[in-house]
Scaffold this motif. Structure first.
Motif, PDB file in Angstrom:
ATOM      1  N   VAL A   1     -30.761  20.817  30.496  1.00 37.08           N
ATOM      2  CA  VAL A   1     -31.469  21.817  29.688  1.00 37.08           C
ATOM      3  C   VAL A   1     -30.488  22.728  28.960  1.00 37.08           C
ATOM      4  CG1 VAL A   1     -32.984  23.845  29.793  1.00 37.08           C
ATOM      5  CG2 VAL A   1     -33.615  21.761  31.003  1.00 37.08           C
TER       6      VAL A   1
ATOM      7  N   THR B   1     -36.973  32.150  28.412  1.00 36.91           N
ATOM      8  CA  THR B   1     -36.844  30.996  27.522  1.00 36.91           C
ATOM      9  C   THR B   1     -36.319  29.788  28.286  1.00 36.91           C
ATOM     10  OG1 THR B   1     -36.451  32.438  25.626  1.00 36.91           O
ATOM     11  CG2 THR B   1     -35.739  30.149  25.403  1.00 36.91           C
TER      12      THR B   1
ATOM     13  N   ARG C   1     -36.534  29.208  31.520  1.00 36.77           N
ATOM     14  CA  ARG C   1     -37.573  28.740  32.452  1.00 36.77           C
ATOM     15  C   ARG C   1     -38.563  27.831  31.723  1.00 36.77           C
ATOM     16  NH1 ARG C   1     -37.741  34.482  33.871  1.00 36.77           N
ATOM     17  NH2 ARG C   1     -36.323  34.764  35.617  1.00 36.77           N
ATOM     18  N   GLY C   2     -38.956  28.238  30.536  1.00 36.19           N
ATOM     19  CA  GLY C   2     -39.874  27.425  29.738  1.00 36.19           C
ATOM     20  C   GLY C   2     -39.275  26.067  29.407  1.00 36.19           C
ATOM     21  N   LYS C   3     -37.998  26.048  29.032  1.00 39.46           N
ATOM     22  CA  LYS C   3     -37.323  24.787  28.713  1.00 39.46           C
ATOM     23  C   LYS C   3     -37.197  23.897  29.947  1.00 39.46           C
ATOM     24  CE  LYS C   3     -34.560  26.502  24.831  1.00 39.46           C
ATOM     25  NZ  LYS C   3     -33.190  26.778  24.358  1.00 39.46           N
TER      26      LYS C   3
ATOM     27  N   ILE D   1     -39.272  23.820  32.569  1.00 39.94           N
ATOM     28  CA  ILE D   1     -40.605  23.265  32.858  1.00 39.94           C
ATOM     29  C   ILE D   1     -40.931  22.142  31.876  1.00 39.94           C
ATOM     30  CG2 ILE D   1     -43.069  23.808  32.907  1.00 39.94           C
ATOM     31  CD1 ILE D   1     -42.134  26.664  33.906  1.00 39.94           C
ATOM     32  N   GLU D   2     -40.621  22.360  30.606  1.00 45.93           N
ATOM     33  CA  GLU D   2     -40.876  21.352  29.566  1.00 45.93           C
ATOM     34  C   GLU D   2     -40.049  20.092  29.808  1.00 45.93           C
ATOM     35  OE1 GLU D   2     -39.962  20.984  24.831  1.00 45.93           O
ATOM     36  OE2 GLU D   2     -40.726  22.920  25.551  1.00 45.93           O
ATOM     37  N   SER D   3     -38.787  20.261  30.137  1.00 46.88           N
ATOM     38  CA  SER D   3     -37.903  19.120  30.385  1.00 46.88           C
ATOM     39  C   SER D   3     -38.347  18.344  31.624  1.00 46.88           C
ATOM     40  CB  SER D   3     -36.459  19.599  30.557  1.00 46.88           C
ATOM     41  OG  SER D   3     -35.612  18.522  30.821  1.00 46.88           O
TER      42      SER D   3
ATOM     43  N   GLU E   1     -41.348  18.023  32.718  1.00 47.98           N
ATOM     44  CA  GLU E   1     -42.547  17.257  32.357  1.00 47.98           C
ATOM     45  C   GLU E   1     -42.190  16.036  31.512  1.00 47.98           C
ATOM     46  OE1 GLU E   1     -45.040  20.134  30.409  1.00 47.98           O
ATOM     47  OE2 GLU E   1     -45.636  21.075  32.290  1.00 47.98           O
ATOM     48  N   LYS E   2     -41.363  16.246  30.473  1.00 54.15           N
ATOM     49  CA  LYS E   2     -41.043  15.154  29.545  1.00 54.15           C
ATOM     50  C   LYS E   2     -40.126  14.106  30.169  1.00 54.15           C
ATOM     51  CE  LYS E   2     -41.523  17.557  25.150  1.00 54.15           C
ATOM     52  NZ  LYS E   2     -40.818  18.063  23.954  1.00 54.15           N
ATOM     53  N   SER E   3     -39.089  14.528  30.846  1.00 53.15           N
ATOM     54  CA  SER E   3     -38.069  13.591  31.325  1.00 53.15           C
ATOM     55  C   SER E   3     -38.339  13.007  32.690  1.00 53.15           C
ATOM     56  CB  SER E   3     -36.704  14.301  31.358  1.00 53.15           C
ATOM     57  OG  SER E   3     -36.371  14.779  30.095  1.00 53.15           O
TER      58      SER E   3
ATOM     59  N   ARG F   1     -44.595  18.226  37.130  1.00 54.11           N
ATOM     60  CA  ARG F   1     -45.270  19.438  36.650  1.00 54.11           C
ATOM     61  C   ARG F   1     -45.036  20.566  37.645  1.00 54.11           C
ATOM     62  NH1 ARG F   1     -49.963  16.436  38.585  1.00 54.11           N
ATOM     63  NH2 ARG F   1     -51.069  17.720  40.085  1.00 54.11           N
TER      64      ARG F   1
END
Length: 158
Positions: A92, A138, A140-142, A144-146, A148-150, A154
């Motif tokens: 990240v 910011t 933390r958001g990245k 969580i997003e990473s 989920e995607k990678s 969740r």
């Protein structure tokens, strides 16, 4: 000649000897007032590190700024490797995320069927400044997003 024959060793890298270790020869130990043969070692520091770039500083640099630790709990599919999640989180922000530690994996009655609960501790630290809450939010958001995607993970709600 000052090591006991058969009770000594050497550490080599190819033909280069990096170190000797072992028991001092009993004759030398007795001559120097020892009742038993002491152990000794020699390390040839010149042989350990040969920097390719002599201008390069080999010392470890530590940040003067306070690290921030935060725990995250994720739900992942049972068959998915946890390493997928750990690698994704580390990527990240390699400059700010200093460590990602797995500290708990739980599969049981309190976890949704077909899933496992994975808990990680992330250490954030800047080398340039004290991290502000906005920057951490910011990140933390990245994270969580990473996740989920990678890794198909969740954020756990509890």
């Amino acid at each position: 000649n000052y090591y006991h024959p058969g009770r000594m060793g050497a550490i080599k890298q190819g033909p280069k000897t990096l170190a000797y270790f072992g028991e001092i020869h009993p004759r030398i130990a007795k001559k120097n007032g020892f009742k038993t043969s002491p152990l000794a070692f020699e390390i040839f520091l010149d042989g350990l590190i040969t920097p390719k770039d002599k201008k390069k500083n080999l010392a470890v640099q530590f940040s003067p700024y306070q690290p921030v630790e935060q725990d995250f709990g994720f739900l992942m599919a049972e068959g998915r490797p946890i390493d997928d999640l750990l690698k994704a989180l580390q990527k990240v922000d390699r400059q700010i995320i200093k460590q990602v530690h797995l500290f708990d994996v739980y599969e049981g009655e309190k976890v949704e069927s077909g899933f496992k609960s994975v808990a990680v501790k992330i250490v954030f630290q800047s080398d340039k400044n004290t991290l502000k809450e906005e920057e951490l939010t910011t990140l933390r958001g990245k994270i969580i997003e990473s996740a989920e995607k990678s890794a198909g993970a969740r954020l756990r709600s509890q």
